[in-house]
Design a protein around this motif. Sequence first.
Motif, PDB file in Angstrom:
ATOM      1  N   LEU A  44       6.632  24.046  37.770  1.00 21.97           N
ATOM      2  CA  LEU A  44       6.104  25.317  37.269  1.00 21.97           C
ATOM      3  C   LEU A  44       6.772  26.453  38.021  1.00 21.97           C
ATOM      4  N   LYS A  45       7.359  27.374  37.275  1.00 18.54           N
ATOM      5  CA  LYS A  45       8.035  28.514  37.884  1.00 18.54           C
ATOM      6  C   LYS A  45       7.441  29.803  37.335  1.00 18.54           C
ATOM      7  N   ASN A  46       7.514  30.846  38.121  1.00 15.46           N
ATOM      8  CA  ASN A  46       7.111  32.186  37.696  1.00 15.46           C
ATOM      9  C   ASN A  46       5.684  32.245  37.159  1.00 15.46           C
ATOM     10  N   ILE A  47       4.748  31.642  37.877  1.00 16.66           N
ATOM     11  CA  ILE A  47       3.342  31.691  37.494  1.00 16.66           C
ATOM     12  C   ILE A  47       2.728  32.953  38.096  1.00 16.66           C
ATOM     13  N   ASP A  48       2.040  33.726  37.270  1.00 14.27           N
ATOM     14  CA  ASP A  48       1.388  34.963  37.703  1.00 14.27           C
ATOM     15  C   ASP A  48       0.325  34.638  38.754  1.00 14.27           C
ATOM     16  N   THR A  49       0.440  35.228  39.933  1.00 14.29           N
ATOM     17  CA  THR A  49      -0.497  34.942  41.023  1.00 14.29           C
ATOM     18  C   THR A  49      -1.841  35.636  40.852  1.00 14.29           C
ATOM     19  N   LEU A  50      -1.954  36.579  39.927  1.00 15.20           N
ATOM     20  CA  LEU A  50      -3.210  37.300  39.719  1.00 15.20           C
ATOM     21  C   LEU A  50      -4.042  36.731  38.573  1.00 15.20           C
ATOM     22  N   GLN A  51      -3.418  36.036  37.668  1.00 19.76           N
ATOM     23  CA  GLN A  51      -4.078  35.476  36.481  1.00 19.76           C
ATOM     24  C   GLN A  51      -4.784  34.167  36.842  1.00 19.76           C
ATOM     25  N   SER A  52      -5.908  33.894  36.182  1.00 25.18           N
ATOM     26  CA  SER A  52      -6.522  32.565  36.336  1.00 25.18           C
ATOM     27  C   SER A  52      -6.214  31.739  35.088  1.00 25.18           C
ATOM     28  N   TYR A  53      -6.184  30.424  35.281  1.00 22.17           N
ATOM     29  CA  TYR A  53      -5.720  29.515  34.235  1.00 22.17           C
ATOM     30  C   TYR A  53      -6.641  28.302  34.120  1.00 22.17           C
ATOM     31  N   ASN A  54      -6.591  27.677  32.949  1.00 20.67           N
ATOM     32  CA  ASN A  54      -7.183  26.361  32.730  1.00 20.67           C
ATOM     33  C   ASN A  54      -6.032  25.373  32.628  1.00 20.67           C
ATOM     34  N   LEU A  55      -6.189  24.221  33.282  1.00 13.59           N
ATOM     35  CA  LEU A  55      -5.138  23.215  33.319  1.00 13.59           C
ATOM     36  C   LEU A  55      -5.587  21.980  32.542  1.00 13.59           C
ATOM     37  N   PHE A  56      -4.651  21.393  31.808  1.00 14.96           N
ATOM     38  CA  PHE A  56      -4.934  20.224  30.979  1.00 14.96           C
ATOM     39  C   PHE A  56      -3.874  19.154  31.179  1.00 14.96           C
ATOM     40  N   ILE A  57      -4.292  17.916  31.023  1.00 15.81           N
ATOM     41  CA  ILE A  57      -3.363  16.787  30.961  1.00 15.81           C
ATOM     42  C   ILE A  57      -3.441  16.263  29.541  1.00 15.81           C
ATOM     43  N   ASN A  58      -2.304  16.201  28.888  1.00 16.74           N
ATOM     44  CA  ASN A  58      -2.236  15.703  27.511  1.00 16.74           C
ATOM     45  C   ASN A  58      -1.723  14.270  27.539  1.00 16.74           C
ATOM     46  N   VAL A  59      -2.430  13.406  26.828  1.00 17.49           N
ATOM     47  CA  VAL A  59      -2.058  11.991  26.804  1.00 17.49           C
ATOM     48  C   VAL A  59      -1.917  11.545  25.359  1.00 17.49           C
ATOM     49  N   ARG A  60      -0.775  10.961  25.049  1.00 13.77           N
ATOM     50  CA  ARG A  60      -0.573  10.331  23.744  1.00 13.77           C
ATOM     51  C   ARG A  60      -0.558   8.815  23.949  1.00 13.77           C
ATOM     52  N   ASN A  61      -1.440   8.147  23.217  1.00 18.46           N
ATOM     53  CA  ASN A  61      -1.509   6.690  23.340  1.00 18.46           C
ATOM     54  C   ASN A  61      -1.473   6.042  21.969  1.00 18.46           C
ATOM     55  N   ASN A  62      -1.125   4.755  21.979  1.00 20.98           N
ATOM     56  CA  ASN A  62      -1.148   3.989  20.735  1.00 20.98           C
ATOM     57  C   ASN A  62      -2.047   2.776  20.915  1.00 20.98           C
ATOM     58  N   ASN A  63      -2.067   1.902  19.937  1.00 17.93           N
ATOM     59  CA  ASN A  63      -2.964   0.742  19.954  1.00 17.93           C
ATOM     60  C   ASN A  63      -2.600  -0.313  20.995  1.00 17.93           C
ATOM     61  N   ASP A  64      -1.458  -0.157  21.671  1.00 16.36           N
ATOM     62  CA  ASP A  64      -1.089  -1.105  22.721  1.00 16.36           C
ATOM     63  C   ASP A  64      -1.887  -0.885  24.011  1.00 16.36           C
ATOM     64  N   LEU A  65      -2.572   0.259  24.121  1.00 18.45           N
ATOM     65  CA  LEU A  65      -3.396   0.515  25.303  1.00 18.45           C
ATOM     66  C   LEU A  65      -4.577  -0.450  25.281  1.00 18.45           C
ATOM     67  N   GLU A  66      -4.738  -1.211  26.346  1.00 16.97           N
ATOM     68  CA  GLU A  66      -5.751  -2.265  26.393  1.00 16.97           C
ATOM     69  C   GLU A  66      -7.041  -1.837  27.085  1.00 16.97           C
ATOM     70  N   TYR A  67      -7.159  -0.563  27.448  1.00 12.44           N
ATOM     71  CA  TYR A  67      -8.288  -0.113  28.244  1.00 12.44           C
ATOM     72  C   TYR A  67      -8.963   1.099  27.591  1.00 12.44           C
ATOM     73  N   SER A  68     -10.255   1.226  27.826  1.00 12.15           N
ATOM     74  CA  SER A  68     -10.990   2.348  27.231  1.00 12.15           C
ATOM     75  C   SER A  68     -11.005   3.568  28.145  1.00 12.15           C
ATOM     76  N   ASN A  69     -10.671   3.390  29.411  1.00  8.17           N
ATOM     77  CA  ASN A  69     -10.590   4.502  30.359  1.00  8.17           C
ATOM     78  C   ASN A  69      -9.190   4.562  30.942  1.00  8.17           C
ATOM     79  N   LEU A  70      -8.835   5.743  31.420  1.00  2.00           N
ATOM     80  CA  LEU A  70      -7.530   5.946  32.050  1.00  2.00           C
ATOM     81  C   LEU A  70      -7.755   6.584  33.412  1.00  2.00           C
TER      82      LEU A  70
END
Length: 161
Positions: A44-70
């Motif tokens: 991450l570059k040039n992030i405004d030091t005065l602004q507040s943000y919400n952060l997210f993790i995006n996950v793409r999965n398919n049917n090969d995932l064998e677990y209900s939690n990550l």
Amino acid sequence: MTRSFLLIFLLAVVFIGCDKERVFDEYKSLPNQWNKDSVLTFTLKNIDTLQSYNLFINVRNNNDLEYSNLFLISEIQFPQGKVITDTLEYEMAAPNGKWLGEGFADVKENKLWYKEQVKFPESGKYKVSLQHAMRKNGNEKGIENLKGITEIGFRIEKTPN
């Protein structure tokens, strides 16, 4: 057919262009499996030091995932060297086994909350790193190669004023 394609293209451009809250949005593709030692890093570059943000993790999965939690280990490295590490757990499937998230066909995309109202107080380059921390119940050794996760993304949005 050309008109249909043009209309879909224009709608996509308008939809993407209206995402005013987005500050950073990047994905890393994974091969057929995610090795437990593979760390995905977002710079991450040039992030405004005065602004507040919400952060997210995006996950793409398919049917090969064998677990209900990550389970993930996240790390934010500040420009001056400070590091914040978190262990995260996300529900990927409902109790009936149906995948959560958006999408048609096999691939589902989940926009997962990571942190709210975050400020980046130091100017400079931040690094966000993610790796999976999956284990089978009763087994200390982690799962070597996690199948079914096709992409991991990191997203930053401005918080509403």
